[in-house]
Design a protein around this motif. Sequence first.
Motif, PDB file in Angstrom:
ATOM      1  N   GLU A  52     109.735  65.039  71.929  1.00 40.09           N
ATOM      2  CA  GLU A  52     109.007  64.519  73.420  1.00 40.09           C
ATOM      3  C   GLU A  52     107.833  65.215  73.568  1.00 40.09           C
ATOM      4  OE1 GLU A  52     112.197  65.238  76.148  1.00 40.09           O
ATOM      5  OE2 GLU A  52     113.636  63.990  75.461  1.00 40.09           O
ATOM      6  N   CYS A  53     107.559  66.246  72.701  1.00 41.60           N
ATOM      7  CA  CYS A  53     106.303  67.076  72.886  1.00 41.60           C
ATOM      8  C   CYS A  53     105.301  66.123  72.439  1.00 41.60           C
ATOM      9  CB  CYS A  53     106.207  68.242  71.799  1.00 41.60           C
ATOM     10  SG  CYS A  53     107.505  69.578  72.374  1.00 41.60           S
ATOM     11  N   THR A  54     103.866  66.485  72.693  1.00 44.04           N
ATOM     12  CA  THR A  54     102.742  65.709  72.195  1.00 44.04           C
ATOM     13  C   THR A  54     102.740  65.566  70.794  1.00 44.04           C
ATOM     14  OG1 THR A  54     101.118  67.413  72.323  1.00 44.04           O
ATOM     15  CG2 THR A  54     101.549  66.241  74.407  1.00 44.04           C
ATOM     16  N   PRO A  55     101.995  64.656  70.227  1.00 43.03           N
ATOM     17  CA  PRO A  55     101.643  64.765  68.594  1.00 43.03           C
ATOM     18  C   PRO A  55     101.052  65.812  68.093  1.00 43.03           C
ATOM     19  CG  PRO A  55     101.437  62.377  69.736  1.00 43.03           C
ATOM     20  CD  PRO A  55     101.609  63.305  70.703  1.00 43.03           C
ATOM     21  N   ASP A  56     100.125  66.151  69.020  1.00 44.20           N
ATOM     22  CA  ASP A  56      99.414  67.447  68.500  1.00 44.20           C
ATOM     23  C   ASP A  56     100.369  68.622  68.632  1.00 44.20           C
ATOM     24  OD1 ASP A  56      97.061  66.376  68.790  1.00 44.20           O
ATOM     25  OD2 ASP A  56      96.252  67.402  70.668  1.00 44.20           O
ATOM     26  N   VAL A  57     101.473  68.899  69.616  1.00 44.72           N
ATOM     27  CA  VAL A  57     102.333  69.909  69.377  1.00 44.72           C
ATOM     28  C   VAL A  57     103.142  69.669  68.068  1.00 44.72           C
ATOM     29  CG1 VAL A  57     104.561  70.928  70.463  1.00 44.72           C
ATOM     30  CG2 VAL A  57     102.189  70.624  71.552  1.00 44.72           C
ATOM     31  N   VAL A  58     103.560  68.608  67.913  1.00 47.02           N
ATOM     32  CA  VAL A  58     104.543  68.380  66.723  1.00 47.02           C
ATOM     33  C   VAL A  58     103.733  68.867  65.449  1.00 47.02           C
ATOM     34  CG1 VAL A  58     105.632  66.429  65.603  1.00 47.02           C
ATOM     35  CG2 VAL A  58     105.998  66.675  68.164  1.00 47.02           C
ATOM     36  N   ALA A  59     102.470  68.314  65.480  1.00 45.16           N
ATOM     37  CA  ALA A  59     101.540  68.763  64.261  1.00 45.16           C
ATOM     38  C   ALA A  59     101.806  70.035  63.867  1.00 45.16           C
ATOM     39  CB  ALA A  59     100.108  68.175  64.351  1.00 45.16           C
ATOM     40  N   GLU A  60     101.638  71.049  64.851  1.00 45.09           N
ATOM     41  CA  GLU A  60     101.781  72.420  64.475  1.00 45.09           C
ATOM     42  C   GLU A  60     103.292  72.980  64.102  1.00 45.09           C
ATOM     43  OE1 GLU A  60      99.328  74.393  64.632  1.00 45.09           O
ATOM     44  OE2 GLU A  60      97.995  72.857  65.388  1.00 45.09           O
ATOM     45  N   ALA A  61     104.453  72.061  64.460  1.00 47.22           N
ATOM     46  CA  ALA A  61     105.713  72.689  64.140  1.00 47.22           C
ATOM     47  C   ALA A  61     106.039  72.436  62.800  1.00 47.22           C
ATOM     48  CB  ALA A  61     106.729  71.627  64.850  1.00 47.22           C
ATOM     49  N   ASP A  62     106.800  73.634  62.175  1.00 46.72           N
ATOM     50  CA  ASP A  62     107.486  73.732  60.807  1.00 46.72           C
ATOM     51  C   ASP A  62     108.521  72.535  60.999  1.00 46.72           C
ATOM     52  OD1 ASP A  62     106.083  75.909  59.807  1.00 46.72           O
ATOM     53  OD2 ASP A  62     106.831  77.001  61.712  1.00 46.72           O
ATOM     54  N   TYR A  63     109.058  72.079  61.864  1.00 50.20           N
ATOM     55  CA  TYR A  63     110.163  71.222  61.834  1.00 50.20           C
ATOM     56  C   TYR A  63     110.326  70.504  63.310  1.00 50.20           C
ATOM     57  CZ  TYR A  63     114.816  68.893  62.345  1.00 50.20           C
ATOM     58  OH  TYR A  63     115.891  68.206  62.350  1.00 50.20           O
ATOM     59  N   THR A  64     110.759  69.286  63.387  1.00 50.40           N
ATOM     60  CA  THR A  64     110.693  68.567  64.438  1.00 50.40           C
ATOM     61  C   THR A  64     111.863  67.649  64.750  1.00 50.40           C
ATOM     62  OG1 THR A  64     108.243  68.322  64.995  1.00 50.40           O
ATOM     63  CG2 THR A  64     109.695  66.808  66.194  1.00 50.40           C
ATOM     64  N   GLY A  65     112.782  67.753  65.766  1.00 50.24           N
ATOM     65  CA  GLY A  65     114.184  66.964  65.643  1.00 50.24           C
ATOM     66  C   GLY A  65     114.575  67.115  67.076  1.00 50.24           C
ATOM     67  N   SER A  66     115.607  66.223  67.057  1.00 50.00           N
ATOM     68  CA  SER A  66     116.622  66.237  68.225  1.00 50.00           C
ATOM     69  C   SER A  66     117.129  67.867  68.824  1.00 50.00           C
ATOM     70  CB  SER A  66     117.613  65.320  68.239  1.00 50.00           C
ATOM     71  OG  SER A  66     118.644  65.814  67.394  1.00 50.00           O
ATOM     72  N   THR A  67     117.812  67.939  69.859  1.00 51.23           N
ATOM     73  CA  THR A  67     118.317  69.359  70.012  1.00 51.23           C
ATOM     74  C   THR A  67     119.180  69.584  69.188  1.00 51.23           C
ATOM     75  OG1 THR A  67     119.907  68.486  71.686  1.00 51.23           O
ATOM     76  CG2 THR A  67     117.679  68.971  72.649  1.00 51.23           C
ATOM     77  N   GLY A  68     120.135  68.637  68.669  1.00 54.54           N
ATOM     78  CA  GLY A  68     121.015  68.957  67.730  1.00 54.54           C
ATOM     79  C   GLY A  68     120.364  69.141  66.544  1.00 54.54           C
ATOM     80  N   GLY A  69     119.351  68.497  66.083  1.00 57.18           N
ATOM     81  CA  GLY A  69     118.694  68.808  64.578  1.00 57.18           C
ATOM     82  C   GLY A  69     117.988  70.103  64.833  1.00 57.18           C
ATOM     83  N   ILE A  70     117.582  70.432  65.919  1.00 57.65           N
ATOM     84  CA  ILE A  70     116.891  71.957  65.734  1.00 57.65           C
ATOM     85  C   ILE A  70     118.257  72.876  65.842  1.00 57.65           C
ATOM     86  CG2 ILE A  70     115.898  73.559  67.660  1.00 57.65           C
ATOM     87  CD1 ILE A  70     114.314  71.007  68.940  1.00 57.65           C
TER      88      ILE A  70
END
Length: 360
Positions: A254-272
């Motif tokens: 639900e974060c912006t694509p710019d934020v997601v681009a900075e992440a090492d992993y992106t996923g649902s709360t369960g995935g996190i």
Amino acid sequence: MSFRSRVGDDALLDVTNMRSVLADHYDLAPSMEAAEATRDIHARMARVVPLADWAVYAPYVIAINRLKKERDAVVLAHNYMTPEIFHGIADRVGDSLKLAIDATEVEASVIVQCGVHFMAETSKILNPGRTVLMPDMEAGCSLAESITAADVETMRARYPGAPVVTYVNTTAEVKAASDICCTSANALQIVNAMEGDTVIMTPDKYLAQNVARESHKRVAWWDGSCIVHELYTAEDLRAYRDSDPEVKIIAHPECTPDVVAEADYTGSTGGIIDWVHRHKPGKAMLVTECSMASNIADALPEVEFARPCNMCPYMKKISLEKILWSLHSMTGEVTVDPAVADGARRAVQRMIDLSRKLQG
Ligand code: 13P
Ligand code: SF4
């Protein structure tokens, strides 16, 4: 229409009355004796909840766990609930997808939904014969409030023939107007499985943009957003990583694509939660709601959680006191018009079935 006007003033809590009735029926004063008697439960959150605070929560936890048995009730709690709820009284915990699947497996007569209103509606849609209680009807969601069923029709008119994939963070009416639902755990797979070149995603524009970056489909989106996740900025994350290059940044889609681009992993709360358990980074920053890190801190003593986080004001409306009240008074019952529920069930069940099939 505002959430308050949709649920009606009658559904709102009279806090003064609630406190006086609860005080007449339960001993809820802070108690070290109750804290000692429930040390095994406290051990699951001792890193984040001091014993003195636990002495405040323990009498409520004892009362709720007793009352659950008397009422034949089960508590379904989202990963954003605070630790005393998540570890103290929940029977099942998880992200939106897991909670929806768990709701199909419930055998108890009563479900207490500790999360936000759309989650309780989903449980009711999947359990029309059971009582579903919401401890605070004002626990809404900025995404659910951003779109109506008429808006879905507007999108259909704009993109004729395109299937509508609707995030579960919506009302039952919006689900019923859609072809299929998705959650943050399966959005990409659901979109990719749709027929045709173009897919409409509602209502979260950032989830849709994050899916569009990875999908071969053309994705059209509605202009909704999560007031919690949109607060994070890529600049802040870069500055954080510059000051601490070892940190693993883990974001919700639900974060912006710019934020997601900075992440090492992106996923649902369960995935996190799964990712942190599997990788056990020395330091992790969960770019999502604050309770996520609190709920897993004790199970992962080797991980240091960097704490810039944002709180969801809707999720935080749920408290032990309100949960006890809903079970005591059996108020806060969630209802869904049967015709709407039929349509919404079709979209939710189609998601659950497709999700299971895609996972093999
Ligand atoms: P999850 O399905 O990932 O738990 O997300 C629900 C939600 O509301 C996140 O803000
Ligand atoms: Fe809705 Fe955002 Fe709160 Fe999740 S965190 S319930 S999407 S407002």
